[in-house]
Design an enzyme around this catalytic site. Structure first.
Site, short mmCIF file in Angstrom:
data_model
loop_
_atom_site.label_atom_id
_atom_site.label_comp_id
_atom_site.label_asym_id
_atom_site.label_seq_id
_atom_site.Cartn_x
_atom_site.Cartn_y
_atom_site.Cartn_z
NE ARG A 18 58.87 -20.44 30.55
CZ ARG A 18 60.20 -21.13 30.43
NH1 ARG A 18 61.06 -20.97 28.82
NH2 ARG A 18 61.27 -20.78 31.61
CG HIS A 212 65.26 -28.16 32.34
ND1 HIS A 212 63.97 -28.81 31.49
CD2 HIS A 212 65.38 -26.94 32.51
CE1 HIS A 212 64.03 -26.99 31.49
NE2 HIS A 212 64.18 -26.41 31.84
CB CYS A 243 65.03 -25.00 25.88
SG CYS A 243 65.86 -23.65 23.99
CG ASN A 252 61.06 -26.76 33.38
OD1 ASN A 252 60.50 -27.76 32.41
ND2 ASN A 252 61.79 -25.82 33.65
N1 COA Z 1 56.66 -11.25 20.59
C1 COA Z 1 56.08 -10.89 19.21
N2 COA Z 1 56.52 -10.99 18.43
C2 COA Z 1 57.28 -10.46 17.82
C3 COA Z 1 58.39 -10.45 19.42
C4 COA Z 1 58.12 -10.70 20.32
N3 COA Z 1 58.47 -10.32 21.77
N4 COA Z 1 59.41 -10.43 18.71
C5 COA Z 1 59.37 -9.83 17.44
N5 COA Z 1 58.18 -10.10 17.26
C6 COA Z 1 57.98 -10.72 15.49
C7 COA Z 1 58.44 -9.28 14.63
O1 COA Z 1 57.19 -8.37 15.30
C8 COA Z 1 58.60 -10.11 13.13
O2 COA Z 1 56.90 -10.75 13.08
P1 COA Z 1 57.11 -10.73 11.24
O3 COA Z 1 57.57 -11.75 10.85
O4 COA Z 1 55.66 -10.58 10.99
O5 COA Z 1 57.51 -9.35 10.60
C9 COA Z 1 58.88 -11.81 13.78
O6 COA Z 1 58.53 -11.72 15.23
C10 COA Z 1 60.58 -11.11 13.30
O7 COA Z 1 60.63 -10.49 14.11
P2 COA Z 1 62.74 -10.37 14.94
O8 COA Z 1 62.83 -8.95 15.20
O9 COA Z 1 63.22 -10.56 13.15
O10 COA Z 1 62.90 -11.53 15.72
P3 COA Z 1 63.61 -12.80 14.86
O11 COA Z 1 63.61 -13.34 14.41
O12 COA Z 1 65.42 -12.68 14.78
O13 COA Z 1 63.91 -14.14 16.99
C11 COA Z 1 62.93 -13.85 19.20
C12 COA Z 1 64.09 -12.65 17.56
C13 COA Z 1 63.98 -13.04 19.98
C14 COA Z 1 61.79 -12.91 18.52
C15 COA Z 1 62.90 -14.66 18.58
O14 COA Z 1 64.08 -15.83 19.05
C16 COA Z 1 61.84 -15.86 20.12
O15 COA Z 1 60.91 -15.31 20.13
N6 COA Z 1 62.24 -16.28 20.33
C17 COA Z 1 62.22 -17.12 21.58
C18 COA Z 1 63.02 -18.47 22.12
C19 COA Z 1 62.25 -18.89 22.91
O16 COA Z 1 61.37 -18.71 23.70
N7 COA Z 1 62.80 -20.63 24.48
C20 COA Z 1 62.59 -21.45 25.18
C21 COA Z 1 62.02 -20.24 25.93
S1 COA Z 1 64.05 -20.44 26.99
ZN ZN Z 2 64.28 -24.71 31.30
#
Ligand code: COA
Ligand code: ZN
Length: 312
Positions: A18, A212, A243, A252
């Site tokens: 992950r 990390h 990240c 990490n």
């Molecule tokens: N799984 C899959 N798709 C997702 C989702 C999820 N958990 N959450 C949102 N989406 C999709 C939506 O369906 C939408 O799809 P579309 O553009 O095809 O309609 C798109 O993502 C945007 O959705 P929205 O709710 O507006 O999200 P956002 O763009 O504001 O992003 C997060 C918010 C949380 C989904 C995004 O920032 C994210 O996934 N971050 C993870 C970061 C990460 O893993 N960092 C490292 C770990 S610490």
């Molecule tokens: Zn981490």
């Protein structure tokens, strides 16, 4: 204290697939991920964080979360966890019957917005919905406080602010807590202080530490955590990770280096180190580059070299 007590048992949670894979620029084929996780399942690890149910646009390398989660062979002795940021992620994770959902929010608001595109209030509102979805299922929910030891944008985070996040998580009914040092800003004294404060307030709540090695303090922080009573640590095979939404993030702490250190200290990890080292040696071929782990290069302290030939 650690070095005068009888050996203790610690739990190790593998996060390479992950935290490690999330920042790899080249897509790692689903089959390769599944093969790696199946091998890791045989080593005695307590937990594997298999993937993230996040937006595929945010983390393209983990867009196959469902296929990976459904494709692995689940050993009953291993907890299979996944990172989740919001309700949509929890729905996907629950469909795959993950053993544990790891809900992540940063203690520093700036990093939470950069990483999750949500304010803390928005994250907490999502988490409340996730708790409702998970209620009555067999899935355990862990709350991770990211940037708990420092935010790359805001700097030091006061202990009270970290404890406030923990309190919010526990009020919602989360079962366990992770304190995460997202960009390697933690130092051993700080780790001891934060852990002691956590255990003073919450002696019954399971705590995991996530470090990390960005500034070379990772394994020293593990020792500081152990001495303060922590017995569960995240680590990443080969020391990969970081990240993608935190400037300067690097890997990490390395699982096999940590297991080796703990064995040298007489601490039981339950892990077959030789088996783990064999998998770590194959990791560069999976990710397509060298990895930071040191024991795969140096060998274990007991791996001696042939004596040099001397002229007589
Ligand atoms: N799984 C899959 N798709 C997702 C989702 C999820 N958990 N959450 C949102 N989406 C999709 C939506 O369906 C939408 O799809 P579309 O553009 O095809 O309609 C798109 O993502 C945007 O959705 P929205 O709710 O507006 O999200 P956002 O763009 O504001 O992003 C997060 C918010 C949380 C989904 C995004 O920032 C994210 O996934 N971050 C993870 C970061 C990460 O893993 N960092 C490292 C770990 S610490
Ligand atoms: Zn981490």
């Amino acid at each position: 204290m650690l070095f005068s007590d009888a050996p203790r048992r610690v739990m190790i949670n593998e996060v390479s697939v992950r935290d490690g894979f999330q920042s790899e620029p080249e897509f790692i084929p689903t089959e390769a991920k599944i093969r790696l996780i199946d091998r890791l399942s045989q080593t005695g690890l307590a937990k594997i964080e298999v993937t993230s149910f996040v937006s595929p646009k945010a983390i393209p390398n983990l867009r196959d979360a469902q296929e990976v989660m459904q494709g692995i062979r689940r050993d009953p002795g291993v907890v299979y966890a996944a990172l989740v940021p919001n309700e949509r992620g929890a729905e996907r994770a629950l469909e795959c019957r993950v053993d544990e959902i790891n809900l992540v929010m940063s203690v520093g608001e700036t990093h939470n917005v950069a990483n999750m595109r949500m304010t803390q209030d928005m994250s907490l509102a999502q988490f409340r919905r996730v708790m409702a979805l998970a209620e009555g299922t067999a899935t355990h929910v862990n709350g991770c406080a990211a940037t708990a030891f420092g935010c790359p944008f805001e700097g030091d985070q006061p202990v009270q602010k970290v404890m406030d996040v923990v309190a919010r998580y526990l009020e919602m009914g989360m079962h366990s807590i992770t304190l995460a040092d997202t960009t390697g800003m933690a130092s051993p004294r700080q780790v001891g202080e934060l852990c002691r404060e956590f255990f003073r307030r919450y002696p019954q709540v399971p705590l995991t530490l996530h470090f990390h090695n960005t500034r070379g303090m990772g394994l020293a922080n593990v020792i500081a955590g152990l001495e303060a009573g922590a017995d569960s640590f995240d680590a990443s095979l080969g020391g990969i990770g970081g990240c993608p939404f935190a400037p300067g993030a690097t890997g990490n702490i390395c699982t096999e280096d940590m297991v080796h250190m703990l064995e040298c200290c007489g601490v039981d990890t339950g892990i077959d180190l030789d088996l783990l080292l064999g998998i770590a040696r194959d990791l560069p071929a999976v990710v397509g580059h060298e990895v930071p782990g040191q024991i795969i290069r140096a060998g274990k302290v007991g791996d001696l070299h042939a004596k040099p030939l001397t002229e007589t």
